[in-house]
Scaffold this active site. Structure first.
Site, PDB file in Angstrom:
ATOM      1  N   HIS A 153       0.863  -1.315  -0.314  1.00  0.00           N
ATOM      2  CA  HIS A 153       0.220   0.248  -0.258  1.00  0.00           C
ATOM      3  C   HIS A 153       0.957   1.225   0.205  1.00  0.00           C
ATOM      4  O   HIS A 153       2.061   1.347   0.248  1.00  0.00           O
ATOM      5  CB  HIS A 153      -0.556   0.251   1.100  1.00  0.00           C
ATOM      6  N   ARG A 209      -1.059  12.583  -0.129  1.00  0.00           N
ATOM      7  CA  ARG A 209      -1.678  13.505  -0.003  1.00  0.00           C
ATOM      8  C   ARG A 209      -1.913  15.144   0.517  1.00  0.00           C
ATOM      9  O   ARG A 209      -0.887  14.925   1.442  1.00  0.00           O
ATOM     10  CB  ARG A 209      -3.492  13.088   0.723  1.00  0.00           C
ATOM     11  N   HIS A 236      -6.497  -5.783  18.234  1.00  0.00           N
ATOM     12  CA  HIS A 236      -7.842  -6.595  18.629  1.00  0.00           C
ATOM     13  C   HIS A 236      -7.246  -7.473  18.481  1.00  0.00           C
ATOM     14  O   HIS A 236      -7.650  -8.615  18.604  1.00  0.00           O
ATOM     15  CB  HIS A 236      -9.183  -6.320  17.787  1.00  0.00           C
ATOM     16  N   GLY A 268     -18.676  11.770   2.034  1.00  0.00           N
ATOM     17  CA  GLY A 268     -19.194  11.583   1.136  1.00  0.00           C
ATOM     18  C   GLY A 268     -18.814  10.929   0.079  1.00  0.00           C
ATOM     19  O   GLY A 268     -19.314  11.346  -0.961  1.00  0.00           O
ATOM     20  N   GLY A 269     -17.582  10.006  -0.208  1.00  0.00           N
ATOM     21  CA  GLY A 269     -17.026   9.517  -1.385  1.00  0.00           C
ATOM     22  C   GLY A 269     -17.370   9.037  -1.888  1.00  0.00           C
ATOM     23  O   GLY A 269     -18.187   8.217  -1.699  1.00  0.00           O
ATOM     24  N   ARG A 270     -16.618   8.503  -3.656  1.00  0.00           N
ATOM     25  CA  ARG A 270     -16.860   7.495  -4.482  1.00  0.00           C
ATOM     26  C   ARG A 270     -16.797   6.173  -3.657  1.00  0.00           C
ATOM     27  O   ARG A 270     -16.088   6.281  -3.144  1.00  0.00           O
ATOM     28  CB  ARG A 270     -17.004   7.375  -5.591  1.00  0.00           C
TER      29      ARG A 270
END
Length: 306
Positions: free
Chosen positions: A114, A118, A181, A264-266
């Site tokens: 990954h 940004r 966890h 509210g992203g895709r």
């Protein structure tokens, strides 16, 4: 970290141009490495402002799935996942842009990986900006040669910007990609940074570019060494089981996933990081002394440069 007050107005146009080019370069390199499959692009618009390009490669010779996404989105109120560590900016208009990728190889001997970079900026009465990003490695079968190469590459890029940065961002990565966890790290780490504006915008941008540009140098030699190694159903089954941990982290703990959903992203683009196939098994315990059991030795922070 420094205060998030912006020292100078951020050059959002230059950042967007570079991020779009980064996505193009990464896609070209991965298609060349795979040799068979090609990325399919979905361009999308966000109702609240902005949009992006999601590119996904499926069923290749090397990669079962590889996703590389670019997005630039805007909003009137900074989501809780972004303002939790900076409450004074809650309610501010904002712009966020970045490139994010996750690769899920076919061969269990090739690690999942990954990377993201940004830039956030607030544009209201409290203007601020900060960069974030990094890369991490998630093998099922650990080869120390590979992990040392991965961390040396990260250390070398950090060293160009000051002493102590690799250790700081390596430890941050170990803390961030930790499944409380499960009491284990997601993989063998790398570097991770956020809220970065301790330098000028130009230097912070340069550091972020350097990290992103070093990613292929860190990852592709590992792919070339491992992609043709033999494996069977045992290794494949363990790979699918370990992918379950990846899903758990992304859906339960990852701030990027939370930000995307809260803003509210895709949804398809946000969840492209999830593997195409995965399995969970109740109470799975690998056979003592097996290669699968050996993985647990590495799922805790350690110094990979000694």
């Amino acid at each position: 970290m420094s205060t998030i007050e912006a020292q100078a107005p951020p050059n959002l146009e230059a950042a967007e141009l570079w991020l779009r080019g980064l996505q193009d370069r990464l896609c070209a390199a991965i298609e060349k490495t795979d040799g068979v499959a090609h990325f399919r692009e979905d361009s999308w618009k966000r109702e609240q402002g902005g949009g992006g390009r999601t590119r996904v490669l499926r069923d290749g010779a090397v990669f079962e799935q590889a996703g590389i996404g670019f997005s630039k989105v805007m909003g009137e109120t900074l989501p809780a996942s972004a303002s939790a560590h900076r409450p004074e900016l809650a309610g501010q208009p904002w712009t966020a842009m970045g490139v994010s990728l996750v690769f899920h190889p076919h061969n269990p001997r090739v690690p999942t990986t990954h990377m993201n970079v940004r830039l956030f900026a607030t544009t209201g009465d409290k203007p601020a900006w900060w960069f974030g990003g990094g890369y991490d490695l998630t093998p099922c079968y650990v080869e120390e040669e590979d992990v040392r190469h991965w961390h040396r590459t990260a250390q070398e890029v950090c060293a160009r910007f000051g002493s102590g940065l690799y250790q700081e961002f390596k430890e941050w990565c170990d803390r961030y990609f930790y499944l409380k966890h499960r009491n284990e790290t997601r993989g063998v780490g790398g570097i991770f940074f956020d809220d970065l504006n301790r330098w000028s915008f130009a230097r912070s941008f340069d550091f972020t570019r350097s990290v992103a540009d070093s990613f292929l140098d860190a990852y592709l030699p590992i792919v070339q060494r491992r992609k043709n190694l033999p494996f069977g159903e045992r290794e494949r089954s363990f790979q699918l089981y370990r992918r379950g941990r990846y899903v758990e982290f992304n859906l339960v703990l990852d701030r990027g996933t939370l930000f995307g959903l809260q803003s509210g992203g895709r949804t398809e683009s946000i969840l492209m990081s999830l593997p195409p196939l995965v399995r969970w098994e109740y109470g799975f315990t690998p056979e003592p002394g097996s290669p699968e059991a050996r993985l647990a030795e590495y799922l805790r922070p350690r110094d990979w440069l000694v």
